[in-house]
Design a protein around this motif. Structure first.
Motif, mmCIF file in Angstrom:
data_model
loop_
_atom_site.group_PDB
_atom_site.id
_atom_site.type_symbol
_atom_site.label_atom_id
_atom_site.label_comp_id
_atom_site.label_asym_id
_atom_site.label_seq_id
_atom_site.Cartn_x
_atom_site.Cartn_y
_atom_site.Cartn_z
ATOM 1 N N GLY A 1 0.738 -1.296 0.095
ATOM 2 C CA GLY A 1 -0.057 0.007 -0.041
ATOM 3 C C GLY A 1 0.851 1.084 0.077
ATOM 4 N N SER A 2 2.082 1.076 -0.529
ATOM 5 C CA SER A 2 2.935 2.234 -0.447
ATOM 6 C C SER A 2 2.318 3.260 -1.633
ATOM 7 N N VAL A 3 2.620 4.524 -1.583
ATOM 8 C CA VAL A 3 2.120 5.300 -2.587
ATOM 9 C C VAL A 3 3.411 6.625 -2.645
ATOM 10 N N THR A 4 3.658 6.698 -3.831
ATOM 11 C CA THR A 4 4.651 8.012 -4.071
ATOM 12 C C THR A 4 4.012 8.934 -5.254
ATOM 13 N N PHE A 5 3.895 10.160 -5.005
ATOM 14 C CA PHE A 5 3.803 11.113 -5.998
ATOM 15 C C PHE A 5 5.159 11.883 -6.265
ATOM 16 N N ASP A 6 5.456 11.464 -7.579
ATOM 17 C CA ASP A 6 6.988 11.707 -7.947
ATOM 18 C C ASP A 6 6.949 12.840 -8.927
ATOM 19 N N HIS A 7 6.743 14.333 -8.393
ATOM 20 C CA HIS A 7 6.756 15.461 -9.196
ATOM 21 C C HIS A 7 5.719 15.411 -10.088
ATOM 22 N N ARG B 1 -8.162 -0.851 -9.040
ATOM 23 C CA ARG B 1 -9.265 -0.305 -8.357
ATOM 24 C C ARG B 1 -9.742 -1.111 -7.088
ATOM 25 N N ASN B 2 -9.529 -2.465 -7.312
ATOM 26 C CA ASN B 2 -9.627 -3.301 -6.251
ATOM 27 C C ASN B 2 -8.920 -3.195 -4.994
ATOM 28 N N GLU B 3 -7.887 -2.768 -5.354
ATOM 29 C CA GLU B 3 -6.659 -2.604 -3.934
ATOM 30 C C GLU B 3 -7.014 -1.132 -3.386
ATOM 31 N N VAL B 4 -7.529 -0.366 -4.048
ATOM 32 C CA VAL B 4 -7.832 0.927 -3.465
ATOM 33 C C VAL B 4 -9.195 1.454 -3.214
ATOM 34 N N ALA B 5 -9.571 1.333 -2.145
ATOM 35 C CA ALA B 5 -11.120 1.685 -1.813
ATOM 36 C C ALA B 5 -11.192 2.900 -1.416
ATOM 37 N N VAL B 6 -12.231 3.773 -1.957
ATOM 38 C CA VAL B 6 -12.218 5.182 -2.013
ATOM 39 C C VAL B 6 -13.925 5.291 -1.395
ATOM 40 N N VAL B 7 -13.889 6.103 -0.003
ATOM 41 C CA VAL B 7 -15.246 6.467 0.512
ATOM 42 C C VAL B 7 -15.295 8.003 0.212
ATOM 43 N N LYS C 1 -13.842 -4.692 0.812
ATOM 44 C CA LYS C 1 -12.703 -5.238 -0.192
ATOM 45 C C LYS C 1 -11.446 -5.460 0.190
ATOM 46 N N LYS C 2 -11.163 -5.290 1.479
ATOM 47 C CA LYS C 2 -10.047 -5.634 2.187
ATOM 48 C C LYS C 2 -8.948 -5.172 1.259
ATOM 49 N N PRO C 3 -8.841 -3.753 1.172
ATOM 50 C CA PRO C 3 -7.831 -2.927 0.185
ATOM 51 C C PRO C 3 -6.556 -2.921 0.846
ATOM 52 N N LYS C 4 -5.559 -2.791 -0.029
ATOM 53 C CA LYS C 4 -4.378 -2.202 0.687
ATOM 54 C C LYS C 4 -4.333 -0.862 0.931
ATOM 55 N N ILE C 5 -5.071 0.159 0.171
ATOM 56 C CA ILE C 5 -5.156 1.408 0.513
ATOM 57 C C ILE C 5 -6.561 1.764 0.544
ATOM 58 N N ILE D 1 -7.097 -2.665 11.207
ATOM 59 C CA ILE D 1 -6.426 -3.149 9.838
ATOM 60 C C ILE D 1 -4.757 -2.036 9.800
ATOM 61 N N PRO D 2 -4.154 -2.588 10.666
ATOM 62 C CA PRO D 2 -2.778 -1.854 10.658
ATOM 63 C C PRO D 2 -1.829 -1.650 9.659
ATOM 64 N N ASP D 3 -1.962 -3.006 8.786
ATOM 65 C CA ASP D 3 -1.296 -2.896 7.433
ATOM 66 C C ASP D 3 -1.783 -2.159 6.073
ATOM 67 N N THR D 4 -2.974 -1.612 6.285
ATOM 68 C CA THR D 4 -3.549 -1.092 5.399
ATOM 69 C C THR D 4 -3.306 0.370 5.499
ATOM 70 N N THR D 5 -2.978 1.016 4.381
ATOM 71 C CA THR D 5 -2.508 2.487 4.309
ATOM 72 C C THR D 5 -3.970 3.297 4.257
ATOM 73 N N LYS D 6 -3.929 4.182 5.154
ATOM 74 C CA LYS D 6 -5.270 5.102 5.280
ATOM 75 C C LYS D 6 -5.052 6.475 5.158
ATOM 76 N N ILE D 7 -5.663 7.095 4.138
ATOM 77 C CA ILE D 7 -5.631 8.456 3.745
ATOM 78 C C ILE D 7 -7.044 9.077 3.885
#
Length: 577
Positions: free
Chosen positions: A331-337, A408-414, A488-492, A518-524
């Motif tokens: 679930g790591s996320v990088t915005f590269d410029h 999109r299955n690994e990124v759940a958006v509410v 969905k048990k997403p990673k993000i 869900i400590p291993d899930t990246t939460k934004i």
């Protein structure tokens, strides 16, 4: 191009279309023989006083009439099957293609416009197609056969038919050209009408709260009047069709009666042949009338067909690559410029040079003023849009390398205004995982602090949710949407201001559940409230599409003037309260 696009949707109904045309051809051939047999009955039977000839040709005519009726019935049956199947394929093709659209594709069309294309426009094309495979085969063939038979009987009198045809072709050409111009204008007006109805029904509570019924009625009347005005103009032109047809019919009958009677008296034409010519003149003129009706409908439906083809030919801006990655490692996320604008290459950037790294399992808060592009930033993670410059990296790979469905299955958006669909609570929850058990749904609801209020309903998880979730509160709706995303048990997991309608105690309880379960899930977490993000590992402060700062709550209070101002304003408000 439009016709080619539409014809591709006939698919399995080609056989029914060809059978329709075959039976129409047989029907016309049989029908064209009936006047000839009638002439034989008159000339060889009645005038010759030969009853056997009357019986003989009468029996043959009866058999042919039965054949004509049978083939007509079969042609109608297969035409109905082919046209309705064609319409079903058009709707299915459009709806399927719409599901693949990216947000930028959907932005090209209004919701009401898409509804009109799926309903009114498809119905117009369906009717036109049935006319093409039936009436547009029957009428020309009937016309040619009847004209040929008329010339075989008496070519001089048949010139009357040719003159009538020339007159009608000129008049019908004028009608078609003029009516087409109005029909091309009228169908976009249907979009405005549907939009007015849709907005009013969806927002009926707001309309009534602000006592705006009169305003909405006036808006609807304006849209309806625009359609009325254009249709009156179109129908006024089409109304010329009937007088022109009657002029040709009565003119032909008068001339044929006058000249035909002289020919009968002069002995160059028999009574039976004159009767046959009268039958053929009606065949010819009725064929022209059918063609005029068909051409008018085809003309009207061509505008609809062009609108349908636009949707069918629309290609999604976002597609999975040829050799797409099928696994998101973390679930790591990088915005590269990253720089992004809604109009790629030409629009004003809404995000500029975003350069951050989020570790897998971190809880990240995002805060900023209205219009600071918070929602836009997180929408790039699940590749709802593509960046202009730079790259978004999830699980160590550029999002453009992933299969879209996998990503999109690994990124759940509410979302803040997420949608519940009509159906039971359980059915809504299983949008997150259609195979989820009742126990899994209950566990997700406990994490989202939704289980308590669900248990208070008489039918519990089988409680029926009305369209749009109107029978649950805003906070309850948000918690159900969070539970749906958790299944969905997403990673993000992205919460886009999705706890704005719940109290701070419930908000804190939800975040505590996430931290523990869900400590291993990246939460934004996007929020306007500092209390919703202050316990996050780090917080992004956005200001007009640029990252003002990215640090912990404690450090931001020292280094970020924007964050400190928001915090002090909200804290001061609470203290005064």
């Amino acid at each position: 191009m439009v016709v080619k696009t539409l014809m591709r949707q006939i698919k399995q109904y080609k056989k029914d279309s060809f059978l329709t045309m075959f039976f129409v051809v047989v029907e016309v051939i049989l029908e064209i023989l009936i006047p000839l047999l009638m002439a034989r009955i008159i000339d060889l039977g009645i005038e010759a006083r030969d009853i056997n000839a009357v019986y003989k040709y009468g029996f043959i005519m009866f058999i042919i009439a039965i054949g004509t009726l049978s083939t007509g019935f079969l042609a109608g049956k297969y035409a109905a099957k082919a046209s309705t199947g064609f319409a079903a394929n058009l709707r299915d093709g459009m709806y399927t293609n719409i599901q693949s659209f990216s947000f930028s594709n959907i932005d090209k069309y209004s919701t009401a416009g898409l509804v009109t294309r799926l309903t009114t426009d498809v119905t117009n094309v369906q009717i036109a197609y049935q006319m093409i495979i039936r009436m547009c085969i029957r009428a020309p063939m009937n016309l040619v056969c009847a004209l040929t038979m008329a010339f075989m009987i008496n070519h001089e009198l048949s010139l009357i038919f040719v003159g009538a045809m020339g007159f009608l072709i000129v008049v019908l050409g004028f009608i078609m050209v003029t009516a087409t111009r109005y029909f091309n204008q009228v169908f976009p007006k249907y979009d405005d009408l549907n939009e007015s109805v849709q907005e009013n029904v969806v927002a009926i509570r707001v309309v009534k709260s602000f006592v705006r019924e009169k305003y909405e009625n006036e808006k609807f009347k304006r849209a309806a009047k625009n359609i009325y005005r254009l249709f009156v103009k179109a129908e006024s032109v089409l109304a010329l069709n009937n007088p022109a047809m009657m002029t040709a019919v009565y003119g032909c009958i008068l001339l044929l009666s006058w000249l035909g009677a002289k020919s009968v008296v002069g002995g160059t034409l028999t009574t039976g042949e004159l009767t046959t010519l009268f039958s053929y003149i009606m065949n010819i003129l009725m064929s022209l009338m059918m063609l005029s009706m068909a051409f008018v409908m085809i003309t009207m439906s061509f505008a609809s067909g062009r609108r349908i083809a636009e949707v069918l030919n629309e290609k999604s801006d976002l597609v999975s690559p040829e050799h797409a990655l099928k696994t998101v490692k973390s679930g790591s996320v990088t915005f590269d410029h990253v720089t992004f604008s809604y109009k790629h290459g030409t629009g004003e950037p809404v995000l500029r040079d975003i350069d951050i790294h989020i570790h897998s399992g971190e809880t990240i808060g995002i805060i900023g003023g209205t219009g600071s592009a918070k929602s836009t930033l997180v929408s790039l993670i699940s590749r709802l849009y593509d960046v202009d410059r730079g790259s978004v990296i999830v699980g160590g790979e550029d999002v453009r390398k992933y299969d879209l469905e996998v990503l999109r299955n690994e990124v759940a958006v509410v979302l803040q205004n997420n949608v519940l669909f009509s159906g039971t609570i359980l059915q809504n929850l299983r949008w997150g995982n259609e195979n989820a058990t009742l126990e899994e749904c209950q566990e997700a609801c406990r994490l989202a602090c939704a289980d308590d209020f669900i248990q208070d309903f008489p039918d519990k998880y089988n409680t029926y949710i009305e369209q749009g979730g109107t029978n649950v509160s805003g906070g309850q709706k948000q918690r159900l949407c969070i539970a749906r995303a958790l299944l969905k048990k997403p990673k993000i997991l992205i919460l886009d201001d999705s706890t704005s309608a719940v109290d701070t105690a419930t908000d804190a309880s939800i975040q505590k559940s996430f931290e523990e379960r869900i400590p291993d899930t990246t939460k934004i977490i996007i929020s306007q409230r500092v209390s919703s993000v202050q316990n996050a590992d780090r917080i992004i402060v956005l200001n007009d599409g640029v990252i003002d700062d990215f640090d912990t709550h404690e450090n931001l209070l020292k280094t970020s003037e924007i964050y400190r101002t928001i915090y002090e304003t909200q804290t001061k408000g609470k203290e005064e309260a």
